[in-house]
Design an enzyme around this catalytic site. Sequence first.
Site, PDB file in Angstrom:
ATOM      1  N   ASP A 228      11.505 -27.579 -19.106  1.00  0.00           N
ATOM      2  CA  ASP A 228      12.714 -26.823 -18.756  1.00  0.00           C
ATOM      3  C   ASP A 228      13.938 -27.659 -19.138  1.00  0.00           C
ATOM      4  O   ASP A 228      14.174 -28.720 -18.557  1.00  0.00           O
ATOM      5  CB  ASP A 228      12.747 -26.506 -17.259  1.00  0.00           C
ATOM      6  CG  ASP A 228      11.630 -25.575 -16.838  1.00  0.00           C
ATOM      7  OD1 ASP A 228      11.326 -24.648 -17.610  1.00  0.00           O
ATOM      8  OD2 ASP A 228      11.051 -25.775 -15.754  1.00  0.00           O
ATOM      9  N   LEU A 229      14.692 -27.203 -20.106  1.00  0.00           N
ATOM     10  CA  LEU A 229      15.803 -27.970 -20.655  1.00  0.00           C
ATOM     11  C   LEU A 229      16.794 -28.372 -19.576  1.00  0.00           C
ATOM     12  O   LEU A 229      17.327 -27.522 -18.860  1.00  0.00           O
ATOM     13  CB  LEU A 229      16.516 -27.153 -21.744  1.00  0.00           C
ATOM     14  CG  LEU A 229      17.701 -27.832 -22.435  1.00  0.00           C
ATOM     15  CD1 LEU A 229      17.254 -29.089 -23.177  1.00  0.00           C
ATOM     16  CD2 LEU A 229      18.393 -26.867 -23.388  1.00  0.00           C
ATOM     17  N   ASP A 230      17.027 -29.691 -19.479  1.00  0.00           N
ATOM     18  CA  ASP A 230      18.023 -30.261 -18.562  1.00  0.00           C
ATOM     19  C   ASP A 230      17.769 -29.903 -17.097  1.00  0.00           C
ATOM     20  O   ASP A 230      18.689 -29.855 -16.295  1.00  0.00           O
ATOM     21  CB  ASP A 230      19.443 -29.809 -18.952  1.00  0.00           C
ATOM     22  CG  ASP A 230      19.857 -30.307 -20.320  1.00  0.00           C
ATOM     23  OD1 ASP A 230      19.340 -31.363 -20.739  1.00  0.00           O
ATOM     24  OD2 ASP A 230      20.684 -29.648 -20.973  1.00  0.00           O
ATOM     25  N   GLU A 231      16.509 -29.647 -16.746  1.00  0.00           N
ATOM     26  CA  GLU A 231      16.190 -29.294 -15.364  1.00  0.00           C
ATOM     27  C   GLU A 231      15.124 -30.201 -14.763  1.00  0.00           C
ATOM     28  O   GLU A 231      14.554 -29.895 -13.716  1.00  0.00           O
ATOM     29  CB  GLU A 231      15.752 -27.826 -15.273  1.00  0.00           C
ATOM     30  CG  GLU A 231      16.882 -26.836 -15.584  1.00  0.00           C
ATOM     31  CD  GLU A 231      16.492 -25.405 -15.294  1.00  0.00           C
ATOM     32  OE1 GLU A 231      15.434 -25.196 -14.659  1.00  0.00           O
ATOM     33  OE2 GLU A 231      17.236 -24.492 -15.684  1.00  0.00           O
TER      34      GLU A 231
END
Length: 287
Positions: A228-231
Amino acid sequence: MTEPAIVLTLSCRNRPGIVAAVSAHLFESACNILDAQQYDDTQTGNFFMRVVFNRLDGAASREGLRAGFAPLAERFGMAWSMRGADERRRVMILVSKFDHCLADLLYRWRTGELAMDLAAIVSNHPREAFSHLDFGGAPFHHLPVTKDTKLEQEGDLWRLIQEVSPDLVVLARYMQVLSDGLSAKLTGRCINIHHSFLPGFKGAKPYHQAHQRGVKLIGATAHYVTSDLDEGPIVEQDVERISHRDTPDDLVRKGRDIERRVLARAVRLHLEDRVILNGSKTVVFTD
């Protein structure tokens, strides 16, 4: 000389007797506890602990201590590690055009602030782009990438990771999104610096987004990489106050300082076994 300390970290479902069992085991193994921190997450029912200890006369070797602790860990269903504080981690740094985080990490490595072995520096830009930096003999690998060659380049990157065998991969403003597959392979051992105070202002040009929203604080976030991008689970964050007089360029300039110190702190916390994953979050035992 005093023998280097040993760091034990563990997590498991909480139940009575964990601290007593760990303490008694170390005592019976001729070890002396120097520092102990623990956290009981009452919302998830999970327990976390970090213990620093040293060996006394008659204690087993480090390998023997690990073998001796294994039955206790199995009894409580622990995820755990036991590592000598002098056992340096191998670190690979990935970087793109912006080199301020790389330069800072190199400085802290040379001065001994970050106790690590620099296994490799990897960039999608050629070595000439970093001619002003002293890599201290660390090997440099140029892995160029275009939109059409991204899959091939990531395959080369994974082969290099397998060859170098780093304990930690650091994305020091590496402006390429890792695939879900590679992110999964690096779970818990890949730290990214995001130039924003997550979870807000994700994606491209977060400082410009922040400027458009008229924020009064800007920040940076170091987190573990997930699909999950940037999560991913957050390791460290920091902020700085700004005003309506600041332009987007001012925010970028101030942001670079925040990014440097946040990433350096996150790397140090990981190297010192102070971070334990807790689902989508982390437990961080500060010094």
